[in-house]
Design a protein around this motif. Structure first.
Motif, mmCIF file in Angstrom:
data_model
loop_
_atom_site.group_PDB
_atom_site.id
_atom_site.type_symbol
_atom_site.label_atom_id
_atom_site.label_comp_id
_atom_site.label_asym_id
_atom_site.label_seq_id
_atom_site.Cartn_x
_atom_site.Cartn_y
_atom_site.Cartn_z
ATOM 1 N N GLY A 198 0.785 -1.227 0.000
ATOM 2 C CA GLY A 198 0.000 0.000 0.000
ATOM 3 C C GLY A 198 0.816 1.275 0.000
ATOM 4 O O GLY A 198 0.290 2.360 0.278
ATOM 5 N N ILE A 199 2.106 1.172 -0.320
ATOM 6 C CA ILE A 199 2.974 2.353 -0.346
ATOM 7 C C ILE A 199 3.295 2.698 -1.799
ATOM 8 O O ILE A 199 3.818 1.860 -2.538
ATOM 9 C CB ILE A 199 4.273 2.102 0.442
ATOM 10 N N THR A 200 2.967 3.913 -2.200
ATOM 11 C CA THR A 200 3.148 4.316 -3.593
ATOM 12 C C THR A 200 3.817 5.682 -3.679
ATOM 13 O O THR A 200 3.956 6.395 -2.679
ATOM 14 C CB THR A 200 1.803 4.365 -4.342
ATOM 15 N N SER A 201 4.207 6.056 -4.885
ATOM 16 C CA SER A 201 4.866 7.342 -5.097
ATOM 17 C C SER A 201 3.827 8.447 -5.236
ATOM 18 O O SER A 201 2.629 8.194 -5.443
ATOM 19 C CB SER A 201 5.732 7.276 -6.362
ATOM 20 N N GLN A 202 4.293 9.686 -5.157
ATOM 21 C CA GLN A 202 3.403 10.837 -5.317
ATOM 22 C C GLN A 202 2.768 10.850 -6.706
ATOM 23 O O GLN A 202 1.679 11.405 -6.884
ATOM 24 C CB GLN A 202 4.191 12.132 -5.099
ATOM 25 N N ARG A 203 3.416 10.228 -7.671
ATOM 26 C CA ARG A 203 2.910 10.171 -9.048
ATOM 27 C C ARG A 203 1.509 9.580 -9.111
ATOM 28 O O ARG A 203 0.691 9.962 -9.963
ATOM 29 C CB ARG A 203 3.875 9.345 -9.900
ATOM 30 N N ILE A 204 1.204 8.629 -8.214
ATOM 31 C CA ILE A 204 -0.112 7.995 -8.219
ATOM 32 C C ILE A 204 -0.825 8.151 -6.870
ATOM 33 O O ILE A 204 -1.587 7.302 -6.438
ATOM 34 C CB ILE A 204 -0.033 6.507 -8.624
ATOM 35 N N GLY A 205 -0.540 9.271 -6.217
ATOM 36 C CA GLY A 205 -1.280 9.612 -5.011
ATOM 37 C C GLY A 205 -0.657 9.182 -3.705
ATOM 38 O O GLY A 205 -1.263 9.365 -2.646
ATOM 39 N N GLY A 206 0.549 8.636 -3.742
ATOM 40 C CA GLY A 206 1.217 8.198 -2.526
ATOM 41 C C GLY A 206 2.110 9.277 -1.934
ATOM 42 O O GLY A 206 2.006 10.457 -2.279
ATOM 43 N N THR A 207 3.000 8.860 -1.048
ATOM 44 C CA THR A 207 3.825 9.824 -0.310
ATOM 45 C C THR A 207 5.299 9.801 -0.700
ATOM 46 O O THR A 207 6.043 10.704 -0.326
ATOM 47 C CB THR A 207 3.740 9.541 1.197
ATOM 48 N N MET A 208 5.744 8.789 -1.431
ATOM 49 C CA MET A 208 7.153 8.723 -1.785
ATOM 50 C C MET A 208 7.466 9.712 -2.911
ATOM 51 O O MET A 208 6.783 9.739 -3.927
ATOM 52 C CB MET A 208 7.553 7.312 -2.235
ATOM 53 N N LYS A 209 8.506 10.515 -2.711
ATOM 54 C CA LYS A 209 8.946 11.450 -3.734
ATOM 55 C C LYS A 209 9.977 10.773 -4.631
ATOM 56 O O LYS A 209 10.916 10.150 -4.137
ATOM 57 C CB LYS A 209 9.553 12.701 -3.088
ATOM 58 N N HIS A 210 9.791 10.912 -5.938
ATOM 59 C CA HIS A 210 10.642 10.202 -6.904
ATOM 60 C C HIS A 210 11.523 11.183 -7.667
ATOM 61 O O HIS A 210 11.032 12.140 -8.268
ATOM 62 C CB HIS A 210 9.763 9.415 -7.882
ATOM 63 N N LEU A 211 12.825 10.927 -7.659
ATOM 64 C CA LEU A 211 13.781 11.657 -8.483
ATOM 65 C C LEU A 211 14.414 10.688 -9.473
ATOM 66 O O LEU A 211 14.415 9.474 -9.257
ATOM 67 C CB LEU A 211 14.878 12.294 -7.621
ATOM 68 N N THR A 212 14.945 11.213 -10.558
ATOM 69 C CA THR A 212 15.682 10.379 -11.513
ATOM 70 C C THR A 212 17.072 10.961 -11.715
ATOM 71 O O THR A 212 17.293 12.168 -11.541
ATOM 72 C CB THR A 212 14.955 10.299 -12.873
ATOM 73 N N GLY A 213 18.002 10.092 -12.096
ATOM 74 C CA GLY A 213 19.365 10.550 -12.316
ATOM 75 C C GLY A 213 20.269 9.417 -12.722
ATOM 76 O O GLY A 213 19.886 8.243 -12.700
ATOM 77 N N GLN A 214 21.484 9.764 -13.087
ATOM 78 C CA GLN A 214 22.453 8.767 -13.519
ATOM 79 C C GLN A 214 22.977 7.983 -12.317
ATOM 80 O O GLN A 214 23.404 8.579 -11.321
ATOM 81 C CB GLN A 214 23.617 9.430 -14.247
ATOM 82 N N PRO A 215 22.968 6.647 -12.390
ATOM 83 C CA PRO A 215 23.412 5.823 -11.261
ATOM 84 C C PRO A 215 24.817 6.144 -10.770
ATOM 85 O O PRO A 215 25.108 5.992 -9.581
ATOM 86 C CB PRO A 215 23.321 4.404 -11.823
ATOM 87 N N ALA A 216 25.695 6.598 -11.669
ATOM 88 C CA ALA A 216 27.062 6.918 -11.261
ATOM 89 C C ALA A 216 27.095 8.076 -10.257
ATOM 90 O O ALA A 216 28.092 8.255 -9.547
ATOM 91 C CB ALA A 216 27.903 7.271 -12.490
ATOM 92 N N GLN A 217 26.009 8.857 -10.166
ATOM 93 C CA GLN A 217 25.955 10.000 -9.258
ATOM 94 C C GLN A 217 25.204 9.705 -7.959
ATOM 95 O O GLN A 217 25.087 10.584 -7.102
ATOM 96 C CB GLN A 217 25.276 11.182 -9.969
ATOM 97 N N TYR A 218 24.702 8.489 -7.800
ATOM 98 C CA TYR A 218 23.872 8.182 -6.635
ATOM 99 C C TYR A 218 24.627 8.325 -5.314
ATOM 100 O O TYR A 218 24.067 8.788 -4.319
ATOM 101 C CB TYR A 218 23.311 6.757 -6.728
ATOM 102 N N ALA A 219 25.880 7.891 -5.287
ATOM 103 C CA ALA A 219 26.641 7.957 -4.039
ATOM 104 C C ALA A 219 26.734 9.388 -3.541
ATOM 105 O O ALA A 219 26.516 9.669 -2.349
ATOM 106 C CB ALA A 219 28.040 7.362 -4.243
#
Length: 332
Positions: free
Chosen positions: A161-182
């Motif tokens: 029952g946990i979803t992103s804000q995109r579909i009405g949930g509370t998790m905020k989603h960002l995108t980016g290149q994996p090499a920059q995650y650290a």
């Protein structure tokens, strides 16, 4: 120099498209040779392309009359755009972008598998994740919206029952290149990283982040192809012999990886350094390797189940049917 060549290649391809030329998906160099462009990402799910490049397997299969070029991508959206415009002829991509684009009418065919596994979910040091409920309200990052890793992660949590804000949930989603995650985790910009290998192993070592959903626990982690070989239906129709040779070279690469893992790891380290500027340490690659499998086979049932979940999560507008997405006739 390589970047300059790629830019010139892109400009040439664009000019050909605008002129209505080169529509078969292959082109001819100034020396009169056929040119094939292979795309892939700088992560361990895409090692078959790195090995084929290093060992010259595509050149061996396609012969002296063909020039092989390679183009790398950070995420699936740009890869699929390149395939649709004819900038690349074939290559490795996650099944998510291939399915999403197929569902909207793109001319794409999955012609082989490449790898399985390799998606790891990590929490920033200091962020406590003691239960699934603790993911609510957190900021997470994936390579792209609706990409393979994104769907795996959101499917896992949606069951609770946990979803992103995109579909009405509370998790905020960002995108980016994996090499920059650290760096993003260290800065506190994100709480959760949904990372393909080898970047998950890098994050563990560099930031002290904790694995909170393992590669074999995340949804579809052990069954879904993590990367697939794709091309267009038009290329299959007009150049089936070329497609067969591409597949044969790909199979040669997968066989080499499974028979020579140590050398394949060295090739991976070298290729990723050339592409991203980051040199991975051997122990990092060895850790990542434990979370990956390499195969040219493709599991159609797993892909359909994954796509059904993409639809349920509203990444796809229409309920998918992928009977014609997969063409495994070149694997026999």
């Amino acid at each position: 120099m390589k970047k300059a060549i790629l830019i010139l290649t892109m400009l040439f391809t664009a000019a050909m498209v605008l002129a209505g030329c080169g529509s078969s998906g292959t082109s001819t160099t100034s020396a009169g040779k056929e040119k094939i462009v292979i795309g892939y990402f700088p992560n361990i799910n895409h090692v078959p392309a790195m090995v084929a490049k290093d060992k010259g397997f595509f050149e061996q299969q396609l012969g002296d009359g063909t020039t092989i070029e390679y183009k790398t991508f950070a995420e699936g959206g740009s890869f699929m755009t390149a395939l649709k415009t004819g900038e690349i002829d074939a290559g490795l991509v996650g099944p998510g972008p291939a399915m999403n684009n197929f569902s909207t009418g793109a001319d794409v065919k999955i012609i082989a598998g490449a790898s399985t596994g390799g998606t790891v979910v990590l929490a920033r040091k200091g962020v406590e994740i003691n239960s699934v409920e603790d993911f609510a309200g957190k900021t997470f990052i994936t390579p792209g919206v609706g990409c393979t890793h994104d769907v795996q992660y959101e499917t896992y949590l949606e069951a609770e029952g946990i979803t992103s804000q995109r579909i009405g949930g509370t998790m905020k989603h960002l995108t980016g290149q994996p090499a920059q995650y650290a760096a993003m985790l260290k800065s506190g910009k994100v709480d959760i990283a949904v990372a393909p290998e080898p970047w998950a192993a890098v994050i563990e070592k560099e930031t002290g982040a904790e694995v909170v959903i393992g590669w074999d626990e995340v949804s579809f982690g052990e069954t879904l192809p993590a990367s697939v070989m794709v091309t267009s239906g038009k290329i299959i129709e007009e150049n089936p012999d070329t497609v067969q040779k591409i597949i044969d070279a790909h199979k040669d690469a997968v066989k080499f990886i499974n028979e020579n893992p140590a050398e394949a790891q060295e090739i991976t380290i070298k290729d990723i350094k050339e592409t991203t500027g980051q040199e991975l340490e051997k122990d990092v690659v060895e850790l990542a390797w434990e979370r990956i499998g390499f195969t040219h086979e493709v599991d159609a049932q797993a892909i359909q189940e994954f796509s059904d979940s993409s639809y349920a999560l509203k990444f796809l507008k229409d309920k998918p049917d992928f009977k014609t997405l997969i063409d495994d006739s070149f694997l026999n």
